[in-house]
Design a protein around this motif. Structure first.
Motif, mmCIF file in Angstrom:
data_model
loop_
_atom_site.group_PDB
_atom_site.id
_atom_site.type_symbol
_atom_site.label_atom_id
_atom_site.label_comp_id
_atom_site.label_asym_id
_atom_site.label_seq_id
_atom_site.Cartn_x
_atom_site.Cartn_y
_atom_site.Cartn_z
ATOM 1 N N GLY A 90 0.813 -1.211 0.000
ATOM 2 C CA GLY A 90 0.000 0.000 0.000
ATOM 3 C C GLY A 90 0.846 1.260 0.000
ATOM 4 N N VAL A 91 1.807 1.323 -0.926
ATOM 5 C CA VAL A 91 2.656 2.511 -1.044
ATOM 6 C C VAL A 91 1.756 3.715 -1.324
ATOM 7 N N LYS A 92 1.911 4.769 -0.537
ATOM 8 C CA LYS A 92 0.991 5.905 -0.563
ATOM 9 C C LYS A 92 1.202 6.876 -1.724
ATOM 10 N N SER A 93 2.429 6.983 -2.223
ATOM 11 C CA SER A 93 2.719 7.833 -3.376
ATOM 12 C C SER A 93 3.985 7.305 -4.042
ATOM 13 N N ALA A 94 4.264 7.790 -5.231
ATOM 14 C CA ALA A 94 5.420 7.299 -5.987
ATOM 15 C C ALA A 94 6.699 7.430 -5.180
ATOM 16 N N LEU A 95 7.521 6.384 -5.243
ATOM 17 C CA LEU A 95 8.853 6.395 -4.656
ATOM 18 C C LEU A 95 9.815 6.440 -5.832
ATOM 19 N N ASN A 96 10.477 7.566 -5.992
ATOM 20 C CA ASN A 96 11.328 7.798 -7.153
ATOM 21 C C ASN A 96 12.799 7.650 -6.806
ATOM 22 N N ALA A 97 13.574 7.195 -7.784
ATOM 23 C CA ALA A 97 15.021 7.068 -7.594
ATOM 24 C C ALA A 97 15.559 8.377 -7.043
ATOM 25 N N GLY A 98 16.364 8.268 -6.004
ATOM 26 C CA GLY A 98 16.926 9.445 -5.360
ATOM 27 C C GLY A 98 16.209 9.862 -4.095
ATOM 28 N N ASP A 99 14.952 9.412 -3.908
ATOM 29 C CA ASP A 99 14.238 9.707 -2.671
ATOM 30 C C ASP A 99 14.927 8.982 -1.518
ATOM 31 N N ASP A 100 14.810 9.522 -0.323
ATOM 32 C CA ASP A 100 15.290 8.863 0.890
ATOM 33 C C ASP A 100 14.084 8.499 1.742
ATOM 34 N N ILE A 101 14.050 7.267 2.190
ATOM 35 C CA ILE A 101 12.915 6.737 2.942
ATOM 36 C C ILE A 101 13.384 6.298 4.327
#
Length: 184
Positions: A143-154
């Protein structure tokens, strides 16, 4: 799935384990759950901790999360336990997903690879590592809430059997592999 970074924070190790870790550790190579990266890996991660002893005795190497526009993705890396006691990871969480399950990948019928939730969680052996890798054990972001894009930090938080937590950050990366089936 796409690669993402995750953050885990470890707090509150049982009193006995904390005392044992202090007695046995003297001083650790890093403090605050510092993550280490090989020179060949361009990704970075950071760690924060709220436990004075236990967090200093854990580290995360090469964390990452697979980039995804929605749905599910997975988190990977190597979590090292430098204490003399095994640690049991029973849950994980992140603000970017409704749920994170602890998954293993096994051969299913017909030779296909199947992911499923691990009963009882992951054990990080004393003085050992928990390897989270594509096609093997991993953190399954549901259930990922929004796009996780290359370069994001989680940021990811792991919860242990004793109720303590460890938080770290992992980068999101593009990755075409790890297309196993999910067994509900």
């Amino acid at each position: 799935m796409t690669r993402n970074s995750f953050t885990l924070s470890f707090s509150k190790l049982s009193a006995g384990a904390a005392i044992m870790a202090l007695a046995l550790s003297g001083c650790s190579a890093g403090s605050g759950g510092t993550n280490t990266q090989p020179a060949s890996n361009a990704s970075t991660s950071s760690s924060s901790s709220t436990s004075s002893t236990a967090a200093a005795r854990l580290s995360v190497k090469d964390p990452w999360i697979k980039a995804v526009s929605s749905g599910m993705t997975a988190g990977f890396g190597i979590i090292s336990n430098t204490t003399d006691q095994p640690l049991q990871v029973v849950a994980a969480s992140s603000e970017v997903a409704a749920e994170i399950q602890l998954h293993e990948t096994t051969a299913g019928s017909g030779g296909t690879m199947t992911m499923r939730e691990v009963d009882g969680g992951f054990t990080i052996p004393a003085q050992g590592d928990l390897v989270l890798a594509p096609g093997a054990n991993h953190l399954m972001f549901m259930g990922v809430k929004s796009a996780l894009n290359a370069g994001d930090d989680i940021t990811i938080t792991l919860t242990f059997a004793d109720g303590s937590t460890f938080t770290y950050t992992a980068p999101v990366k593009d990755f075409a592999g790890a297309n196993e089936n999910y067994e509900h």
